[in-house]
Write a protein that holds these residues in place. Structure first.
Motif, PDB file in Angstrom:
ATOM      1  N   THR A 123       0.808  -1.212   0.000  1.00 20.51           N
ATOM      2  CA  THR A 123       0.000   0.000   0.000  1.00 20.51           C
ATOM      3  C   THR A 123       0.844   1.266   0.000  1.00 20.51           C
ATOM      4  N   PRO A 131       5.529   2.866   6.868  1.00 20.63           N
ATOM      5  CA  PRO A 131       4.191   2.951   7.474  1.00 20.63           C
ATOM      6  C   PRO A 131       4.229   3.463   8.908  1.00 20.63           C
ATOM      7  N   MET A 144      -3.246   8.638   1.048  1.00 21.99           N
ATOM      8  CA  MET A 144      -3.556   7.758  -0.079  1.00 21.99           C
ATOM      9  C   MET A 144      -4.520   8.430  -1.059  1.00 21.99           C
ATOM     10  N   PRO A 330      -3.664   2.102  -3.821  1.00 22.63           N
ATOM     11  CA  PRO A 330      -4.056   3.080  -2.801  1.00 22.63           C
ATOM     12  C   PRO A 330      -5.521   2.952  -2.384  1.00 22.63           C
ATOM     13  N   ALA A 333      -5.773   0.257   0.070  1.00 24.42           N
ATOM     14  CA  ALA A 333      -5.237   0.721   1.345  1.00 24.42           C
ATOM     15  C   ALA A 333      -6.276   1.539   2.109  1.00 24.42           C
ATOM     16  N   HIS A 336      -9.089  -0.859   3.468  1.00 22.96           N
ATOM     17  CA  HIS A 336      -8.676  -1.632   4.648  1.00 22.96           C
ATOM     18  C   HIS A 336      -8.544  -0.729   5.868  1.00 22.96           C
ATOM     19  N   THR A 337      -7.892   0.416   5.706  1.00 22.90           N
ATOM     20  CA  THR A 337      -7.667   1.309   6.848  1.00 22.90           C
ATOM     21  C   THR A 337      -8.977   1.850   7.391  1.00 22.90           C
ATOM     22  N   VAL A 343      -3.125   0.660  10.027  1.00 20.40           N
ATOM     23  CA  VAL A 343      -2.288   0.886   8.854  1.00 20.40           C
ATOM     24  C   VAL A 343      -1.320  -0.274   8.711  1.00 20.40           C
ATOM     25  N   LYS A 346       1.027  -4.089   3.782  1.00 22.26           N
ATOM     26  CA  LYS A 346       0.420  -4.831   2.681  1.00 22.26           C
ATOM     27  C   LYS A 346      -0.995  -5.242   3.078  1.00 22.26           C
ATOM     28  N   VAL A 347      -1.887  -5.209   2.105  1.00 20.39           N
ATOM     29  CA  VAL A 347      -3.272  -5.622   2.352  1.00 20.39           C
ATOM     30  C   VAL A 347      -3.770  -6.419   1.159  1.00 20.39           C
TER      31      VAL A 347
END
Length: 506
Positions: A123, A131, A144, A330, A333, A336-337, A343, A346-347
């Motif tokens: 991400t 991160p 992002m 992005p 990212a 997920h966040t 944070v 990787k996702v």
């Protein structure tokens, strides 16, 4: 009513009808120009509705929906700009029509993204930003979002200007700029950025050299042989075997990561196996296809047309598998966040996010891709099927070599660099090659009985001849190189400004 009055009335009616027709033509011309942006807005709205179905009622759902719209906008721009490198040479060489190229690229780009697209994405764009320095979820989400907006705007501007740029570098620049604005210069991994900057030189030079090397081989072994058909029967199957080996290894290494992980030895074995099988299968086919052909260059070019179409399809598949992450990385990212409140470096990419990216790339290609396709395939230098084949093969071989050596490269820079390499090599070969001059002398009968060359009756001045032999358009060369150089800093500065505005507003 008199005859004269009726005639005047008819003339007046004809003039009025003519004005209406002209108005309708003008309105149609304007509406055609607005069709692309209008359909793009519809797709972005559809992306928002599609995201709303899956995140409605969840925490931060509004932010996710906005991010989905931005991801769709980025995907449209990737399709408009980046995909041209895969099919442009085939269109420029007349092996594919524009409609055929758009259809093939749209199908194989979508297939590559959905079948073999990466299920896990970095991400922070390959370690550009640590991160830990952007651990606050709100700050990370705005960073992002800023990266998505800035990279999409930059690629959009480059497309309008007719410059093929690296969307990967645009995303990298966007993430870097937002990271600097959010956490300072110490948040950026500068050694990684240095490696990316080195790829500005490595990618086009390596692609150009390999493309020129393949073209030199074809010229020496086939074009400037007295019996071109016999030479083609000997060497075209070899070249097709090399193409099959390169693309099978390329797809095994880059395009099938989601399906299966293969080590280096297995990838090499796959490439060699497909190469040998292709050589054995195509050798009798080329012999049959070449029977009855005239001993001229046009016949040889015909033998490369179908392989060139196949290479365009394979490049599109691999591009979709790899570069869809530029659009949805992005976005994934942010999703997920916003959902998990943490944070991560990787996702996983949800399937609906991947679908937005795949559809956006295809729609952007169909609506706006022809401009860059013509630029890459027709306006930089003149391509025929043999030269375009060298460009396509160079793209696959260069990525394999660069990955093996651990060099960071851009597929856009490689493909366009190969076009430049082919064009510049033709310039040099036209003016310097003794083999070509000897061949042309024999062909045109410009040799006296004692072996001395006859003076050409229509000889032109040296400056005029030098200008005529400049086979690469310098204006496009300087524009494209300048766009490459400023992509990362331009996207970074734009992203930093957008992040500061978002952070201040929310």
């Amino acid at each position: 009513m008199s005859v004269r009055s009726r005639l005047r009335k008819k003339e007046t009616l004809d003039k009025d009808l003519d004005k209406i027709v002209r108005f309708e033509e003008a309105a149609g011309h304007v509406s055609r120009g607005l069709a692309g942006p209008g359909l793009s807005l519809l797709f972005i709205a559809a992306a928002a509705l599609f995201a709303a179905v899956y995140v409605s009622g969840e925490h931060n759902s509004v932010i996710i929906i906005i991010a989905a719209m931005l991801g769709g906008y980025m995907a449209l721009n990737i399709g408009a700009n980046d995909v041209a490198n895969n099919v442009g040479p085939a269109v420029g060489s007349r092996a594919l029509s524009m409609v055929g190229a758009l259809a093939i690229a749209a199908v194989f780009e979508s297939a590559g993204a959905l079948i073999a697209g990466g299920d896990v994405v970095g991400t922070i764009s390959k370690g550009i930003v640590d991160p830990a320095t952007v651990s606050d979820t709100g700050t990370f989400i705005w960073a992002m979002m800023a990266a998505l907006i800035s990279s999409a705007l930059w690629v959009n501007l480059a497309t309008v200007l007719g410059a093929p740029v690296s969307t990967t570098h645009s995303v990298v620049g966007g993430v870097m700029g937002a990271g600097i604005a959010a956490a300072g210069f110490s948040a950026v991994n500068w050694p990684t950025m240095g490696a990316i900057a080195a790829s500005w030189v490595i990618s086009p030079v390596l692609g150009g050299v390999i493309g020129a090397a393949f073209l030199a081989f074809i010229k020496i072994k086939i074009i400037y042989q007295d019996d071109k058909i016999a030479a083609s029967r000997r060497w075209v199957p070899v070249l097709l075997g090399v193409m099959a080996a390169a693309f099978s290894a390329y797809l095994a290494m880059k395009g099938l990561k989601k399906i299966i992980h293969l080590d280096g030895f297995v990838i090499i074995a796959i490439g060699v196996g497909f190469g040998i099988a292709t050589y054995a299968l195509t050798k009798p086919v080329i012999r049959r296809q070449s029977e009855g052909m005239e001993n001229r260059n046009q016949s040889v070019r015909h033998l490369f047309s179908i392989p060139l179409i196949c290479s365009a399809a394979l490049l599109s598949f691999a591009h979709g598998a790899n570069d869809v992450a530029n659009a949805v990385g992005p976005l994934a990212a942010v999703v997920h966040t916003a959902e998990a409140g943490e944070v991560l470096a990787k996702v996983s990419i949800p399937w609906w996010v991947m679908l937005i990216g795949a559809m956006g790339i295809s729609i952007g290609l169909v609506l706006f891709g022809p401009k860059l396709i013509r630029m890459v395939g027709e306006q930089i230098t003149k391509l025929n099927p043999m030269r375009a084949y060298c460009v396509a093969l160079s793209a696959a071989v260069t990525v394999i070599i660069a990955s093996w050596l651990g060099l960071p490269v851009s597929s856009t820079h490689i493909a366009v660099g190969a076009v430049f390499g082919v064009g510049f090599f033709r310039e040099w070969y036209t003016s310097k090659s003794k083999r070509r001059r000897a061949y042309m002398s024999r062909k045109l009968g410009n040799v006296r009985p004692n072996g001395e060359p006859r003076p050409h009756p229509t000889a032109v001045s040296q400056p005029e001849e030098a200008r005529r032999r400049m086979l690469v358009r310098r204006a496009h060369f300087t524009t494209i190189v300048a766009a490459w150089v400023i992509t990362v800093p331009a996207a970074a500065m734009l992203s930093a400004v957008i992040f500061l505005l978002l952070d201040a507003a929310f």
